[in-house]
Design an enzyme around this catalytic site. Structure first.
Site, PDB file in Angstrom:
ATOM      1  N   ASP A 113      11.478   2.851  13.379  1.00 29.23           N
ATOM      2  CA  ASP A 113      10.883   4.157  13.707  1.00 29.23           C
ATOM      3  C   ASP A 113       9.508   3.941  13.328  1.00 29.23           C
ATOM      4  OD1 ASP A 113      10.119   6.477  14.829  1.00 29.23           O
ATOM      5  OD2 ASP A 113      10.736   7.722  13.137  1.00 29.23           O
ATOM      6  N   CYS A 144       7.113   6.061  19.708  1.00 27.40           N
ATOM      7  CA  CYS A 144       6.573   7.734  19.913  1.00 27.40           C
ATOM      8  C   CYS A 144       5.141   7.611  20.641  1.00 27.40           C
ATOM      9  CB  CYS A 144       6.678   8.346  18.535  1.00 27.40           C
ATOM     10  SG  CYS A 144       5.642   7.576  17.246  1.00 27.40           S
ATOM     11  N   ASP A 154       8.687   1.613   3.325  1.00 28.53           N
ATOM     12  CA  ASP A 154       7.547   2.177   3.814  1.00 28.53           C
ATOM     13  C   ASP A 154       6.314   1.575   3.201  1.00 28.53           C
ATOM     14  OD1 ASP A 154       7.174   4.917   5.967  1.00 28.53           O
ATOM     15  OD2 ASP A 154       5.565   4.501   4.702  1.00 28.53           O
ATOM     16  N   SER A 155       5.310   1.503   3.762  1.00 31.20           N
ATOM     17  CA  SER A 155       4.068   1.031   3.057  1.00 31.20           C
ATOM     18  C   SER A 155       3.270   2.187   2.313  1.00 31.20           C
ATOM     19  CB  SER A 155       2.983   0.476   4.105  1.00 31.20           C
ATOM     20  OG  SER A 155       2.806   1.380   5.064  1.00 31.20           O
ATOM     21  N   ARG A 194      18.458  11.145  14.110  1.00 31.18           N
ATOM     22  CA  ARG A 194      19.201  11.126  12.550  1.00 31.18           C
ATOM     23  C   ARG A 194      20.522  11.312  12.571  1.00 31.18           C
ATOM     24  NH1 ARG A 194      13.614  12.646  10.572  1.00 31.18           N
ATOM     25  NH2 ARG A 194      13.833  14.910  10.983  1.00 31.18           N
ATOM     26  N   PHE A 254      10.254   1.747   7.980  1.00 32.68           N
ATOM     27  CA  PHE A 254       9.361   2.858   8.206  1.00 32.68           C
ATOM     28  C   PHE A 254      10.083   4.273   8.006  1.00 32.68           C
ATOM     29  CE2 PHE A 254       8.687  -0.506  11.414  1.00 32.68           C
ATOM     30  CZ  PHE A 254       7.330  -0.742  11.362  1.00 32.68           C
TER      31      PHE A 254
HETATM   32  N1  SAH Z   1      11.542   7.725  10.637  1.00 37.13           N
HETATM   33  C1  SAH Z   1      10.634   8.710   9.875  1.00 37.13           C
HETATM   34  C2  SAH Z   1       9.160   8.748  10.392  1.00 37.13           C
HETATM   35  C3  SAH Z   1       8.385   7.451  10.468  1.00 37.13           C
HETATM   36  S1  SAH Z   1       6.544   7.806  10.606  1.00 37.13           S
HETATM   37  C4  SAH Z   1      11.245   9.765   9.821  1.00 37.13           C
HETATM   38  O1  SAH Z   1      12.362  10.028  10.399  1.00 37.13           O
HETATM   39  O2  SAH Z   1      10.670  10.817   8.947  1.00 37.13           O
HETATM   40  C5  SAH Z   1       6.031   6.125  10.457  1.00 37.13           C
HETATM   41  C6  SAH Z   1       5.981   5.554   8.822  1.00 37.13           C
HETATM   42  O3  SAH Z   1       5.542   4.343   8.821  1.00 37.13           O
HETATM   43  C7  SAH Z   1       5.035   6.447   8.311  1.00 37.13           C
HETATM   44  O4  SAH Z   1       5.807   6.986   6.918  1.00 37.13           O
HETATM   45  C8  SAH Z   1       4.027   5.168   7.522  1.00 37.13           C
HETATM   46  O5  SAH Z   1       3.483   5.307   6.348  1.00 37.13           O
HETATM   47  C9  SAH Z   1       4.828   3.886   7.888  1.00 37.13           C
HETATM   48  N2  SAH Z   1       4.105   2.725   8.050  1.00 37.13           N
HETATM   49  C10 SAH Z   1       3.458   2.457   9.157  1.00 37.13           C
HETATM   50  N3  SAH Z   1       2.903   1.100   9.185  1.00 37.13           N
HETATM   51  C11 SAH Z   1       3.723   0.532   8.191  1.00 37.13           C
HETATM   52  C12 SAH Z   1       3.921  -0.898   8.013  1.00 37.13           C
HETATM   53  N4  SAH Z   1       3.176  -1.994   8.629  1.00 37.13           N
HETATM   54  N5  SAH Z   1       5.057  -1.216   7.276  1.00 37.13           N
HETATM   55  C13 SAH Z   1       5.857  -0.094   6.621  1.00 37.13           C
HETATM   56  N6  SAH Z   1       5.337   1.210   6.812  1.00 37.13           N
HETATM   57  C14 SAH Z   1       4.415   1.391   7.757  1.00 37.13           C
END
Ligand code: SAH
Length: 383
Positions: free
Chosen positions: A287, A327, A241-242, A203, A219
């Site tokens: 991510d 990850c 985010d979804s 970050r 995400f």
């Molecule tokens: N980068 C973030 C962590 C990401 S975790 C951080 O630094 O805190 C992954 C995320 O992807 C989750 O919040 C989940 O809700 C989201 N997610 C999963 N599939 C998705 C999709 N198809 N579209 C949008 N978001 C999605």
């Protein structure tokens, strides 16, 4: 304690200090242990080699110690104290700018199946093995002993997302600080233990690249990268985010850091969103959640990473910066980079690798357990 015997020759695996014993290495001579039971591991000559947690699956034993000692309060206290000393040496403890870190990183800290995250006075435990789950009482006592007065509550979060307080009582969302930024963390209703601590250093990198760019944080979860990139001078930042609750918290986190002016939180599927917003962003952070949780899903995961990255590469503006991550433990660094290369070929763009990213030092990896190196990332420039 029940005993299990290894097949002849399989003792060599333990000499390499890998903390897992696969079921194929076992030759049961006694009663089969229960799932989660502690067992002593002997070689074919009846020499005691290790003690670990048994589970009737392909990873049959997760080793806690490579000698015949006990797994008692002193064992857990010793491991947790050592883990805390490391975080102190890293400058993460009693630091005004930082009140969140991973205190115990499973195999990386000699405790397979156990993760403990520290959130400003609250320890959140997550167990991924039946054996560790059964030892929660000892873990709670050890945490109290090692952390003393600074510990206000312990919350246990298991993989089925049911959780409870094992000591004290906290409330969520709970504020923490990371590199001087404030974040609200919800370990009761959020994902994993509430916050993706493993992305701290990445970050910070994103902040350094974001100046004057229009950034898509795909995400985004609760806006970790968003806060940093806005602080780094992003012209505009869209968190996508979804999950509705994740976006709500992302909006709050950006507001708490007084960065709301150029931010939008958007609840949407990243794949659909990117298709509809081509040529709009000059920095994308991707991510995604782990696309594979087991070897059998690895092929599908690779297809998913390729599709996501090809889409990001073809939709980013020329000269754009792409931060891309995986990850998934079963996708190693080599496979990840091969997959990104395949995506680049599909996009037809000229792409340079600027930096290779990984997990921070409070997520240490035992050199004998390379699988622990689960977080991989690349910073790419897309022409
Ligand atoms: N980068 C973030 C962590 C990401 S975790 C951080 O630094 O805190 C992954 C995320 O992807 C989750 O919040 C989940 O809700 C989201 N997610 C999963 N599939 C998705 C999709 N198809 N579209 C949008 N978001 C999605």
């Amino acid at each position: 304690m029940k005993t299990v015997k290894l097949k002849r020759g399989k003792e060599k695996l333990l000499q390499r200090r890998h903390p897992w014993i696969f079921s194929g290495a076992l030759a049961f001579q006694e009663e089969k242990p229960e799932n989660g039971e502690l067992v002593q591991v002997f070689d074919f000559r009846d020499r005691l080699l290790a003690v670990g947690h048994y589970y009737n699956s392909s990873i049959a034993i997760r080793i806690l110690r490579f000698d015949e000692g006990l797994i008692d309060l002193a064992f857990f206290t010793g491991k947790i104290r050592k883990a805390l000393e490391l975080r102190k040496a890293l400058g993460l403890v009693q630091n005004e700018e930082n009140s969140v870190y991973r205190l115990v990183n499973a195999e990386g800290d000699g405790l397979p199946g156990l993760v403990v995250d520290w959130y400003n006075g609250v320890a959140v435990i997550s167990t991924s093995s039946a054996g560790m789950k059964l030892q929660e009482d000892l873990i709670v006592s050890a945490l109290k002993e090692v952390l003393g007065e600074s510990l206000k509550a312990i919350y246990s979060r298991d993989e089925e997302k049911k959780g409870k307080y094992l000591f004290g009582k906290g409330s969520t969302p709970h504020p923490v600080r990371e590199y001087g930024h404030t974040f609200l963390v919800d370990w009761e209703a959020g994902q994993k233990t509430g916050f993706f601590i493993d992305q701290r250093e990445n970050r910070k990198k994103a902040a350094a690249y974001a100046r004057d760019r229009k950034v898509l944080n795909a995400f985004s979860y609760t806006g970790g990268f968003s806060v940093y990139a806005l602080h780094g001078g992003a012209a505009q930042l869209d968190s996508v985010d979804s999950s509705g609750p994740a976006i709500d918290l992302a909006i709050k986190n950006v507001e708490l850091n007084k960065l709301a002016e150029n931010h939008r939180g958007i609840e949407a599927d990243v794949f659909d969103y990117m298709k509809d917003h081509k040529n709009e962003y000059d920095m994308i952070i991707a991510d995604p959640p782990a696309f594979a949780r087991s070897i059998s899903r690895r092929h599908n995961a690779v297809i998913g990473y390729k599709r996501l990255n090809a889409l990001a590469m073809s939709s980013i503006r020329a000269g754009g910066i792409l931060f891309t991550f995986s990850c998934s433990q079963v996708v190693d660094t080599r496979l990840f980079e091969d997959t990104i290369r395949a995506a680049a070929i599909e996009s037809g763009r000229n792409i340079q690798v600027l930096e290779r990213l990984s997990q921070p030092a409070d997520h240490p990896v035992s050199i004998y357990h390379p699988e622990g190196n689960y977080l991989k990332g690349l910073i790419l420039k897309v022409d």
